[in-house]
Enzyme design. Sequence first.
Site, PDB file in Angstrom:
ATOM      1  N   CYS A 160       0.841  -1.179  -0.088  1.00  0.00           N
ATOM      2  CA  CYS A 160       0.128  -0.102   0.023  1.00  0.00           C
ATOM      3  C   CYS A 160       0.860   1.219  -0.083  1.00  0.00           C
ATOM      4  O   CYS A 160       0.164   2.313  -0.076  1.00  0.00           O
ATOM      5  CB  CYS A 160      -0.880   0.069   1.167  1.00  0.00           C
ATOM      6  N   HIS A 201      -2.642   7.851   6.675  1.00  0.00           N
ATOM      7  CA  HIS A 201      -3.026   6.470   5.538  1.00  0.00           C
ATOM      8  C   HIS A 201      -4.264   6.048   6.175  1.00  0.00           C
ATOM      9  O   HIS A 201      -5.145   5.345   5.507  1.00  0.00           O
ATOM     10  CB  HIS A 201      -1.685   5.773   5.828  1.00  0.00           C
ATOM     11  N   GLU A 243      -1.098   4.607  13.592  1.00  0.00           N
ATOM     12  CA  GLU A 243      -0.561   5.731  13.082  1.00  0.00           C
ATOM     13  C   GLU A 243      -1.021   7.031  13.921  1.00  0.00           C
ATOM     14  O   GLU A 243      -0.473   8.080  14.009  1.00  0.00           O
ATOM     15  CB  GLU A 243      -1.490   6.133  11.816  1.00  0.00           C
ATOM     16  N   LYS A 296      -9.909   7.892   2.455  1.00  0.00           N
ATOM     17  CA  LYS A 296     -10.105   6.526   2.027  1.00  0.00           C
ATOM     18  C   LYS A 296     -11.772   6.426   2.159  1.00  0.00           C
ATOM     19  O   LYS A 296     -12.100   5.432   1.174  1.00  0.00           O
ATOM     20  CB  LYS A 296      -9.348   5.525   2.925  1.00  0.00           C
ATOM     21  N   HIS A 315      -9.494   2.343  -0.438  1.00  0.00           N
ATOM     22  CA  HIS A 315      -8.125   1.930  -0.089  1.00  0.00           C
ATOM     23  C   HIS A 315      -7.584   1.390  -1.506  1.00  0.00           C
ATOM     24  O   HIS A 315      -7.559   0.343  -1.695  1.00  0.00           O
ATOM     25  CB  HIS A 315      -7.708   1.013   0.982  1.00  0.00           C
ATOM     26  N   PHE A 341       1.544  -3.382   3.969  1.00  0.00           N
ATOM     27  CA  PHE A 341       1.975  -4.870   4.463  1.00  0.00           C
ATOM     28  C   PHE A 341       3.610  -5.101   4.292  1.00  0.00           C
ATOM     29  O   PHE A 341       4.200  -4.815   3.381  1.00  0.00           O
ATOM     30  CB  PHE A 341       1.341  -5.959   3.643  1.00  0.00           C
TER      31      PHE A 341
END
Length: 427
Positions: free
Chosen positions: A179, A319, A330, A348, A353, A414
């Site tokens: 991502c 994010h 975060e 998002k 996403h 990831f």
Amino acid sequence: MRSDFRRTVVEDWMSAMNRRVVITGVGMVSPVGNSPEELWQAICQGRSGIGPITLFDATDYATRIAAEVKDFEPSRWLDRKLIKRSDRFAQFALVASQLALEQAGVEITEDNCTQVGVVIGSGVGGMATWEEQFQILLEKGPSRVSPFLVPMMIADIAAGLVAIESRAKGPNLGVVTACASGAHAIGEATQIIKRGAAEVMIAGGTEAAVSPTAIAGFCAARALSTRNDDPQRACRSLDRDRDGFVVGEGATILILEELHHAQHRGASIWSEILGYGMSSDAYHVTAPRPDGQGASLAMQAALDEAQLAPGDIDYVNAHAPGTVGGDAMEAKALQGMFGDSVPVSSTKPVHGHQLGATGASELVVCLLAIREGLIPYTLNCDNPDEEFADSLDIVRGQPRPAPIRVAMSNSFGFGGHNAVLIVSGYT
């Protein structure tokens, strides 16, 4: 002699690092429209692109929603033969690149083609092609598998095809960091220009992972929201009731240029890229490091390159995918870096996403926020998580008018891949 050589090397390096990189074009294919203006309108109106999956029959899936690109007709832009020999994720990148080049007014010729490069990220690559050809293998045998399977499937082919179609012969890379791919692609393209290896870079991210295998895998990992009956409100970034992210698709491509190159040709400049930072969580294959150290390291690295302090940042596009662990990690990193002094939001819930494309899309949100003097709000964040509600300035309910000089965009993937970009209005 050795001293003179060292001095020359240092001077050359310092000169390269002083090269400024600006953005002169933006092209996109998204779940809420195929232009920055359409994306911005959806964000300001609180209109989500998330809905029931239509690209395949998702009846038996725990998650049956996604942010799909609507009414995408590649033949409007691409040759029939190219369409037949390219995966959907590459088609998105090709179209977004065309739109970006047109907006920037960049013409690639035999005289300048070696100074124009391409860096495009994708977390998954040609998943739909792999699924289709694997089914053919099972049903009809290996002799019936397409010779275009591999070149259509591999994640770097988006960058390859964009270079082929645009005739860009400069540096060419495909970036795969889940991502964070789109943000890393833009950051690496910026560094290529700064060190003098190119004058113009076509950079961004692309993804088309709304496919049976990808959705099944994310479902098995329990990473996705299961609010199938209320897709518009399914993605709940930073909200206490969040239950996972929603897969999106699309592509966002930027045209980056060395400042003097852009000025010389009279280009219209969107913004300047001031900083790029990256780090690794070195923690887990999917889960983020809970203490937020990896995210903090990347944010600090971006601030260091930009020669800025935390107080210089006017807005952070987080994010914040809407997962329990991701948002909490975060938030902890943002608290440690900024406290409650900087407005934060996630977009998002509007565009989904987009995996490898999301970092590029969210950077464009930052450009638009700077241009419009308006901070986007976090759709569906009705009840901010109590763990960080009082220690972060989460923009919600409606956009917030504010002068924005400098904005930060965070992307985490990831594998513990972290990428942070800082942009400003051009002055």
